[in-house]
Every structure is written in C-alpha cells, then in structure tokens.
Design an enzyme around this catalytic site. Structure first.
Site: not given
Lengths: 569, 704
Positions: B310, B381-382, B385, B398, B540
């Site tokens: 990763d 927030t997703a 963005r 931003k 993980d």
C-alpha cells in the site's frame, strides 16, 4: 599421450558439438508433430501405420497411460525375441543351421536387447541365425532406442508444459522416432559402412585357404545394417563376438571416428531438443557441457593410464613408450581405444574396439565409473538425457535451497513428489550393481566364472553387474557370463535398471507437466551458466560416486596400488 | 500516528548459553530418544536403530569377554552422543519459544470476565466464555478473550502480545475494532462481542506456535526429508554390500566398523539440525513480532515474486503535506496562502494543518481565531469533496480540483445555482481562462506525484495548493535490494494514474495499481498467480480480507479487523507494512540454511570415506593405506575420529542452525556461488582438518 592423440580427441568433441544443433532442431520439429524434410515421403507411411494399429495420433496420454503403453510394448518385444531364439532352428534364414538358443541364454539376450543393453553372453556369428539377427535383434535395436528417445521427450514435455495433464502419445513418439529418425539415418550410415568395406549379405560363411595352407571359415552376414543401428541407437551388440575390434565391423580409422560420433550423435542432439523445447537453447548446451566436462575428465584418465603402460614391463627393462597395447587394435592405437572406451561407456552403447579387461586398472575404472554414474554423460539415446535430468533435479533441489527459494528447475517447483520419484529412480542402479556383485563374489556359482583372482577378478564381476544395470552391455571380458546364474541375475539387473528407472521418471514427468511454469527472475538461479554446469557435475560425482567408493577401492584402486608395488593379478 | 517508523522491534535473542534454556534442553534431548518421536526423522531414526543394535552387540561382547571392549564402548557411546546432540539442537530451538510461551500463558490464566446479562453483568471465569457472548471491559480490566468492540472506545495496552507498552485505541466500527484476549484496557470502557472459542484464541495459537507444539512439517521440509531418506537407503546399499566384498578379498569387517561407516556417511548433520532450523525460523519471525500461522507461510515468504505494498504508510509517510502555493496569473501568492489558511483553520486533518503551517512559515501569516472572524466552518464530505469557511460574506473553498471548478461555475452564475435549478451555465471568458490555468497547474502537480487542491474565494479561482506525498527515507534502497532478490514491487494506491506514476518513480517501485479497489487488488493477485508467481501483501481492513486470503503470503496488521486477521496467514503485531521485506528475508534465510547444511553434510562424506575405507580394508589390502591421505595414526583411531567428528560437527553447527545463514540481497548466482564456496568447498575441507585434529587428540590422550 601424444599431441596427435589429443587433437583426435578434440576433433571428436568438436564434431559432437557440431551435430547436436541440427539433429536437435530436426528432432524438436519431429516430436512437436511439425512438418519435417521427410514428411512428404514418410507421412503416408506414418498415417498408414496408425490406421493399421488403430492409433489416434492426436490423442495424448496421461503419464500412467504412457507408461503402461511403453511397458506392454516392451513386454511383447521381450516375448517375441525370446520365441524367435527358441524357434530359430525351425525358422527360415538360417543358412548355417543354428540350433535353438538355450532358455536362460535366450531370456538373457531378450532382456538385453529390449532394454537397449545388448549384453551378449553369446557369440553372434556362432549362435544366432540371420533371421534372429535381423528380425529379432536389429528390430529391438531400433525400437528400444526409439523407446528411450520417446521417454526422454516425455520428460522434456513435463518440464516445458504448463498445467498439462498429458505428456504425449507413446505410439506416435515411438513411430516417429523410428520412422523419421533412426531408419533414414541408419540407411545412410549402412551405405557408408558398405563403402568402407563392411559386409552386407545374406550368405553364410566363406571358406578361405590361408598362405600357410590352413582352411579358415570366415563368417559373413548382414553386418552393415546391424552396425549402423548398433551405434546410432547406443545398443552396442555386435554382429560378431569381437564387436568393433573386428575388421568387418570397424575396418579403419574413419569408420572408427564415425562410429564414435554416431554413438553420441542422437544423445547430444536430444540435449539441444531439451533446450529448444524449453524455449532457451542455452539450457540444452548447459546440460551438454556438464556431460562434456565429466567426459573429458574420464577420457583424460583412461588416456593417461593407458599411455603410461604397465610399470611391470618397465621394471623388466622393456621399452614402455608405446603404452599398454594389450587387448588393443594396432589400427586404432592408444588414443582412439581410450576415447572409444570412454565414449561407449559414457553413452550406454557398449560396443568396444579394445578389450577393457586388458586396460590398466585405472584405465578400466573409468568405463566402470561412467556406467556407475548412470550413463548420463550423453548416455543412451534418451536414457542419458532423462538420467541427467533426474540428477539435475537433485542438484537444483539442493542448490535451489541455497538461493533462498523453494527449489525449481526451468520454472517448475521441485517438491516432495518429484524428489521421491527421483530418489526411487536413482536408488535402482546401486541396488542392482552392488547387490548383484555382492552375491556373485561370495557364491561358488558366481566365482566359478571369473577368469582372474584378486581385485581384478572382483572388477570383472563388478563390471558385469554395473554394465547390465546401466544398460550398457559392454563386457570387461574375462567373465564367462553364459551360465544360469549370470544369465538370470544380469537379465534382472538389466530389466530393473531400465524399467524401474523409467516408471518413476515418467511419474516425475507427469507431475511436472501438471505444474504451472513460473517465470524466471533475478532471484532464480540461472541454469545455463558455468556455475550450474560445475555444480551439476560435482553433484553427480559426489552423489553418484560416493556410493561406489568402497567397491572401487576394493577393485581397480586396490589393483592399481598393488601394481605399483609390483603385484599383478 | 507515526508508530510505523519503529521497524524491527526485535526482542533480543536469548543466547545459546542461557541456562534457563540449556538445562531443560539437556533433559529434553534424553526424553526425545523415544523411538516414537525419533521416527519422525528418518535419518536420525536409522542412527538410533544402529546405536541400539551396536549396544546389544557390545553387551554380548562384554558378557562373552571378547577383546577390544574399550574401542567398542567408545563407538557405541559416540553413536548415542550423535543422537543426543541432534535432540539437543531441537530442544534448544524449542526452548527459546517455550520461555516466551510461559510468559504468554501467565496472562491467559486467572482472568474473570464481566458477562452482560440483562441490564447488568455477572462475573464469570474467562474460560467459560463462548463466541457470541457480550462482555464489558472497563479501565484496568484484562480483555478476557478475542473479540470485536461493539460499543465504546478505549485505550488498550497490548504489551502482552506486541511487547509495545504504548497504548493503542480500540473502538467500535471501522478497522480498529478487534481486541485480543490477554490485553488490558487502560482507560474508558468497551463492550466486546467474543469471537473466539476457548483454546482457539489468538493467544492460544501464539503459544502453540512459539512452543512448536503445533508444528507440522512444511512442504519443503518433507521433500528434503525424502531426499535425505533416499540418500540413507543408498548408503545402506553401499555399506551392506561391503562384508561380501571383503569376504571375496579374504578378509572381514566388524559390524561395529560398518555401523560407524554407515552413521558417518548418512546425512546426519542436516538430519540432526533440520527441525531445529524450522523452529528457529519461526522463532526469528516471532522476534520480529510477526506470527506465522503455519510454517508453510514462512517458506512461501522466501519464494515471493511479487510484493503488493500500500502506498500510504508503507511507501510514503501516512499523510500528504502542503509543499507550495501556486497562484494563477493575476493573483499574488500571499493572497492564495491567506485564503488557503483561512479555509484550513478548522480543518483538523493532517493535510489541513500542514497548509496552515506552510502559510505561516512561508508568508508569516498567523493562524487566526475562527470565532473572531465570525466564520462558519464547512466540513469536507464525500459528496462535495470540498471544505472551507463562510464568514462575513466571504466564501472560501478548497478541495479536489474538479469539485472546486464546479463550485465556482455554479457560484459565478449567481445564488440560484445552489438550488440546482439552473443547468445552462454562463460562459465567461475570464472564468474559462482561469479554469484552464488551474487545470494546467493541477496537471503539473499531479504529474510530479503531488495532489492538487484548488482554492477559490467568492467564486473566483485563486490557485492551487500542492500537497506532496513524502516518500519514506531509505525506501528506494530497499526496493532496489528487493529487485536484486528478484522480487517485483507493486504499489497499490487510490490516487489517479498520473500521481501514482510519479510517486512510483520517486520510490523506485516496479509497477503500480492506481485508483485501486479491493476487487482490482484481488484480480491483480490472481493474474500474478496465474503467471506462476507467488504474491505477498499486507492489509488491515475487512475489505482486504479476500485479497489477504488469496495472496500466498498475507500479512494482517494487528490493528486490523478480525476478518483481516483471520484471512491472512501471518499477523504483524507491530502493524508495520514495511516488515513484509523482513518476512521475505527470513523465509529465504530458512531455506538457505537448509540447503547450506545439506550441502555441507553431503560434502563431508568425501573425507569420511578417506578416513574409514583405508582403515577398514587395511588388514587384507595393505596397499590401500595409500588412501589414508590424512595420515591417521591407526585404523581404530581413524574410525573413532570420524565418528567423533560426525557427532561434534552437529554441536558446532547448532548456532548456525538457530541463527540462520546470512542472507544478502545479491543476485541468485552470486548468492549460490558464495554459499557453495563456504558450505560446499568448506564441507569438503573442514572434515579433513577436523578428523586429523581429533585423531591427534585421540592418540595423544590414549583413547585407542
């Protein structure tokens, strides 16, 4: 040792290397089922044969099926050859009226020719009718050789296929090997021999009156045809008892060179086939180079030993400069006899142009060691390559670990199954060689056949069992092998040495074929370089050689040391 | 967050001379003489059979009063010593794990659990807990068994299993919900659903592993055992035929001498040390705080061809940092910095903080107080963005470049845009020029491996913040070393291809998988495996579980979820993804040690032959004395010296077996050449010297 002797030896080595590539290319195309030069001519014959036998050339076999086909075919060959010998008295083509061959000798001979050994407990010209020689022995010379080649190709396929269930089709491999390879080469070769003066006739004997006025019976027969396949197929069984020392089998220096070359030709070509099928010709050259390394060491020892001559003569004040000429043909001399001895035992040929029994102790040890190692130095056609690849598996198993990876060879992981089967195959030879000798040298029936006492007598018995189990067929001489004991035990040695090696070897092929072939990386040990070549030769000498150290110490080594002390046997 | 930097927290290896290990090992080596245990090891079992037979013969000779008793006794004793030394090697290797297991076991016992029942809880012994039970664990309590946090958040001291005393946070939901039995809650409380049955907890498995109790022979070990057994059979043939050969020569060879020859020829050195090597390999991993669930996984680690890593946390430091402010033309960089800082004041993410810091460092803009500005923070927030602030009519945003561009376009069209009723956007040449410029800057940043964040104030584009991934120091060299080992590294990242390519180039990985999803990861592993490659990865999260299970070596982080820990075949207690590299090295070391000692063992035989063969045959072929190249004093001393050497070399090699052959990241050919030189050539020469020395001593102190 002379410069010219060494030049001859190097010339021979260069010729072997030169024929390996073209033959390898031809055989690769042949066994991949591709079109070859001879396809227009032989294709219809091949297809006709398959139709006749009901073989589907496109269906491939699992290794077990392949092994069963091979065993059935050889069992049939064994029975047929046995029957021919027993019935030769009532069969045609028997101009000299030979009687039926005794049962034990017939069994020994049948086992011997089926296993590509050609150990001869008989004198060819005085025991076998023309029919047996041609339809029995010569046929086996072809098919036993073709069997060996087929098996080697099956193992190579095991290495080079990925995730495959099958290793080829025994019937097509056998047919192609015989039809496209052995027959055409033998035809040309026989014509060459006839040109050089080797007889090829169905006539019986010729009576001649010598200058002294003595009547002499000269045996003749279809010699050239048998001679060709005897060499090409590393069979070694001569038409005459004297084998390639006989001027009718091996008339001159040129035929001698060509005979040696033809012993190695197909075996060397198969290493190239291995490389080509593996997609990297260097893999094949590496195998051939390891063989070459061991070969040159052997030749150097024999040549050195024979050129030294016997110190006992020197002690008598005789000129020993000519070296040890006992048992050698003057038309070949020391170098070419030494080379021939090394070639014939390195391959499983067993033809001889000098008497190995008369070699110096260490000179005679080299042919023995060549055979003890399992005849992997070029080796018998096919048998040499698969024997060598089994040793390569042992080598890569140990060496592979030392680079910190699960051992692999050509990208195939070597795991418990491969190791188990390889060890089974490797075990057979010492068992039959040492086991047979152990019985022969303590039983009266075994001892009675030995011509000499002491370590030399021991070597005679040892050589016989080594030669049988390795499927070589050359004899040390001195041993009267045509007894019930030797006929049966040597036949057992030959059968075990051939088929109990083959079956586990095919199991290895089957197991490898089923595995995926992984790509090489910087972490995989390259198997085409000098390190691999040296390592492979070293493992062969240590693993193969250590087993026989006590026996060799009691035979040739003890004799050699005694000779230096002035004690002869 | 940067706990990753403490790589390789090695528990110090207990030395060979530690009496706590040594004394039980001596007792253990006698106990292991039990033929039922011995039968697992074919080579040593043969030695035991031979030792037992020669002992019987010796007793017979003793009773009948035959001569040469002293010599026979010594041979018999050394045969038994050979066995004891072999057992000792194994016992020492096990002993190191046992000491560790004992301390683990102490934490397991005597825990009581607060099982939730109805409204309250009842106190039950931890041993009575079943999977599915809910327990309450409060500050100061030990977590009674493995489980998953279903409610609450607590700091937990996991020193019992990791050796690391700094507490870690465990909370319900997310990727940090797994707790391990035997660890202690330091503060707060959690409710835990028990997931492991008694006797099968993580701690139980760990104890079993370090003790070697559950040790199964690994595939390569089995194959090597077959090879050794095969060689033993070959030497049975070689030795069993000698009496007959000797009889032919008019002599005889005593059974004792044959026994000595046989035992020295068979590969006892590697046979004796084989299981110790395997146990020590597992132990080395444990000392690296990695638990392998099977020996097979350790071996597979040595074979790994492809390493999936990763990006975040492994190749780069966990967080990106602001590196530059890149204004568009007509905007001062100080303006951009000022706006960026304002937008980031309430942004507690590391990226946000790094923007504030950069603005302060570069332009001396102090962080202002949000309350004083009457500002309202707009969190990320997703969906949007974006993040930023709204204060006193000033709107600063931003965020991801395309999101900010969409934002200015809609804002530029007036407030009506915000209820999404207007779809036709105004085409303003000035705005379009600014958009093109921002896009160009963003692309440049992305190409260099950075992440661009666009900044806009009141619908006007100001420029771009360059967030930079910081590649870990020294990682490039490690990848170069891996490449030399023949291992391909693949970086896995959620970044777009351009950014990924730049970081890949900077870090020196061989390949990358950009915008990776768990499915793509799984597919990549399958593709590599189809090409015959072995793949290692670490992970993980629960969504890593399928890939962890599919990989040949799957290292789960200890901080990860239960699902991930179950799917992997190794658990890294330090949760340090770079440790994959050490794991691979340990796997390689294990295989190399086996190969090196096998080679050594076989090469030894040459000298042993030269010692024993002349001694054996001297009586009837005196000329074979010429083979006594070592000039050993007498046949008896030669045989005795060979067998003493054979026994002592086992002891001498125990440290090597436990430590392992040093691995160097050089090409396979060089590695092999080096090992062949040391263990092959060394194996040829050492016994010649050793046997000669022992012979001198044996004769000096008059043993024969």
């Amino acid at each position: 040792m002379t410069v010219s002797g060494w030049i001859h030896i190097l010339l021979f080595a260069a010729l072997v290397a030169a024929v390996a590539r073209p033959l390898g290319g031809y055989m690769t195309r042949l066994f991949n089922g591709e079109r070859t030069l001879l396809s227009p001519l032989l294709g219809p014959v091949e297809r006709g044969l398959y139709r006749l036998a009901g073989v589907d050339a496109r269906t491939e076999q699992h290794w077990v099926t392949y092994a069963v086909a091979m065993l059935l075919f050889n069992a049939a060959g064994l029975l047929l050859l046995y029957a021919l010998q027993r019935l030769q008295g009532v069969l045609p083509l028997n101009p000299t009226g030979m009687a039926a061959v005794p049962a034990d000798l017939a069994f020994n001979t049948a086992a011997s020719f089926v296993t590509n050994t050609n150990w001869q407990n008989y004198g060819g010209e005085s025991t076998m009718s023309h029919l047996v020689q041609m339809a029995g022995l010569t046929v086996q010379n072809f098919v036993s050789a073709a069997t060996g080649i087929a098996l080697a190709v099956a193992l190579v396929r095991g290495f080079t296929r990925s995730g495959a269930r099958t290793v080829g089709n025994f019937w097509t491999d056998l047919t192609r090997g015989t039809l496209y390879l052995l027959l055409p080469l033998s035809l040309l070769y026989a014509l060459f021999l006839v040109w050089q003066g080797v007889p090829q006739t169905l006539a019986g004997t010729v009576d001649a009156t010598t200058l002294d006025g003595v009547k002499q019976t000269i045996a003749l027969g279809p010699v050239a045809s048998q001679e060709a396949i005897k060499m090409l197929g590393t069979n070694g069984g001569g038409f005459f008892n004297a084998n390639s020392t006989h001027p009718f089998e091996n008339p001159n220096a040129l035929t001698n060179l060509v005979q040696m070359l033809s012993i190695f030709a197909i075996g060397a070509g198969l290493t190239n086939l291995f490389g080509r099928m593996a997609g990297d010709e260097r893999q094949g050259w590496a195998i051939l180079a390891a063989m070459g390394l061991l070969f040159v060491i052997g030749v150097a020892v024999v040549y050195w030993a024979e050129a030294q001559g016997n110190p006992a003569f020197a002690a008598l004040g005789l000129d020993n400069a000519a070296g040890n000429m006992e048992g050698k043909e003057t038309r070949f001399g020391i170098a070419m006899s030494a080379l021939f001895a090394a070639v014939t035992t390195a391959a499983s040929c067993g033809a001889v142009n000098a008497m190995h029994d008369s070699f110096m102790p260490l000179g005679g040890m080299v042919p023995m060691v060549n055979m003890m190692l399992g005849e992997i130095i070029v080796g018998g056609v096919g048998a040499g390559l698969y024997g060598m690849l089994l040793f390569a598996i042992v080598t890569m198993f140990v060496a592979g670990l030392m680079v910190g990876r699960t051992p692999e060879y050509l990208g195939k992981k070597l795991e418990a199954k491969e190791v188990k089967m390889t060890m089974l195959a490797v075990l057979c030879l010492p068992l039959m060689m040492l086991g047979g000798t152990a019985f022969a040298v303590v039983l009266d029936t075994g001892l009675a056949s030995l011509a000499n006492a002491g370590p030399h007598g021991f070597s005679e018995a040892l050589y016989a069992y080594v030669s049988a189990a390795a499927n070589n067929g050359s004899a040390f001489g001195g041993l009267s092998g045509n007894t019930l004991w030797y006929n049966l035990t040597l036949a057992a040695g030959m059968l075990v040495g051939r088929f109990l090696v083959i079956v586990p070897m095919l199991a290895v092929a089957g197991s490898l074929a089923a595995k995926t072939r992984s790509a090489a990386s910087a972490g995989t040990f390259p198997t085409h370089g000098g390190l691999f070549i040296g390592l492979l030769a070293g493992v062969i000498l240590i693993v193969g050689g250590l087993t026989f150290f006590p026996a060799l110490a009691l035979g040739p080594v003890a004799e050699h040391l005694a000779m230096r002390a002035g004690l002869l046997f | 967050m940067d706990t990753h930097s403490k790589t390789a927290t090695r528990t110090p290896a207990s030395t060979l001379l530690d009496p706590a290990i040594l004394l039980p090992a001596v007792a253990g080596s006698v106990r292991k003489l039990d033929p039922r245990l011995m039968a697992r090891n074919p080579v040593m079992f043969c030695v035991e059979v031979v030792a037992a037979l020669t002992t019987l013969l010796f007793l017979r000779d003793l009773l009948t009063g035959a001569g040469g008793i002293g010599f026979s006794l010594q041979i018999v004793l050394w045969l038994w010593f050979t066995l004891l030394f072999a057992n000792f090697a194994e016992a020492v290797a096990e002993g190191r794990g046992k000491a560790q297991a004992a301390s683990l076991r102490r934490t397991r016992t005597e825990t009581t659990a607060k099982r939730l029942a109805g409204a309250g809880w009842e106190s039950v012994p931890a041993t009575l807990l079943k999977p599915g039970d809910l327990v309450l664990v409060e500050a100061g309590d030990f977590i009674p068994s493995d489980g998953e946090v279903v409610e609450g958040v607590a700091s937990v001291n996991e020193a019992a299993i990791t050796g690391e005393s700094a507490p870690v946070v465990r909370e319900s939901g997310g990727d940090r919900s797994a707790v391990t039995g035997g660890t202690q809650v330091i503060s707060d409380w959690i409710r835990v659903r028990i997931t492991a049955a008694q006797g099968n907890t993580f701690l139980d498995r760990m104890i079993g592993l370090v003790e070697g109790a559950q040790r199964q022979k690994t595939p390569n070990e089995i194959a090597l055992n077959i090879l050794l057994a095969g060689m033993t059979v070959i030497f049975v043939i070689a030795v069993a035929t000698i009496p007959s050969f000797a009889a032919y020569a008019g002599g005889s060879v005593g059974v004792l001498v044959l026994a000595a020859l046989f035992v020295t020829l068979i590969p006892t050195t590697i046979g004796a040390l084989l299981s110790a090597i395997g146990i020590a390999g597992m132990d080395r991993l444990v000392r690296f705080n990695v638990l392998a669930m099977s020996g097979r996984a350790v071996e597979a680690a040595g074979d790994v061809d492809t390493l999936l890593l990763d990006k975040t946390g492994t190749i780069t430091l966990g967080n990106r940092q602001a590196a530059e402010f890149l204004p568009i033309s007509g905007v001062a960089d100080r303006d951009l910095a000022d706006a960026a800082q304002l937008a980031s004041l309430a942004d507690e993410t590391p990226e946000g903080r790094s923007i504030t810091v950069l603005a302060k460092e570069k332009y001396g803009i102090r962080a202002r107080d949000m309350a004083g500005l009457h500002a309202r923070f707009v969190p990320f927030t997703a969906q949007t963005r974006l993040s930023g602030i709204d204060s006193d009519g000033v709107t600063i945003r931003k965020g991801a470049v395309d999101a900010v561009l969409a934002h200015v376009r809609t804002l530029g069209h007036g407030t009506a845009a915000q209820d999404n009723t207007v779809t036709a956007l105004r085409s303003d040449p000035a705005l379009e020029a600014a958009v093109r410029e921002v896009q160009a800057i963003a692309e440049r940043v992305a190409k260099s491996g950075g992440t661009p964040l666009a900044v806009a104030r009141d619908g006007r584009l100001l420029g771009v913040i360059h967030l930079k991934d910081i590649v870990k120091g020294g990682i490039r060299e490690r990848f170069a070393a891996l490449r030399k080992m023949g291992i391909k590294t693949v970086m896995i990242t959620g970044d777009n291809a351009m950014t990924a390519a730049a970081i890949a180039a900077e870090a020196g990985v061989d390949d990358f998988l950009a915008q990776a999803t768990p499915e793509m990861k799984l597919q990549l592993i399958r593709d590599e495996q189809a090409r015959g490659k072995l793949v290692a990865m670490c992970g993980d999260g629960t969504n890593d579980a399928p890939a962890l299970a599919q990989a040949d070596v799957g290292v789960a982080m200890n901080t990860g979820t239960v699902a991930a820990r179950e799917a992997g075949n190794m658990v890294d207690l330090d949760s340090d993804p770079t440790k994959l590299i050490e794991i691979v090295e340990i796997g390689k070391q294990l295989l190399m040690t086996r190969g090196a000692l096998t080679t050594f063992s076989i090469a030894n035989d040459v000298a042993k032959y030269f010692a024993i063969i002349p001694a054996m045959f001297l009586a009837f072929y005196p000329q074979l004395g010429a083979l006594n190249v070592m000039g050993l004093a007498s046949p008896e001393s030669a045989i005795l010296s060979a067998i003493i050497f054979n026994a002592l070399i086992i002891v001498a090699l125990i440290p090597l077996a436990l430590r392992g052959v040093a691995y160097r990241a050089v090409g396979a050919a060089r590695l092999l050449r080096r090992n062949l030189l040391i263990y092959g050539l060394g194996g040829l020469i050492v016994p010649f010297v050793g046997i000669k020395l022992i012979d001198l001593i044996v004769n000096a102190i008059g043993l024969v």
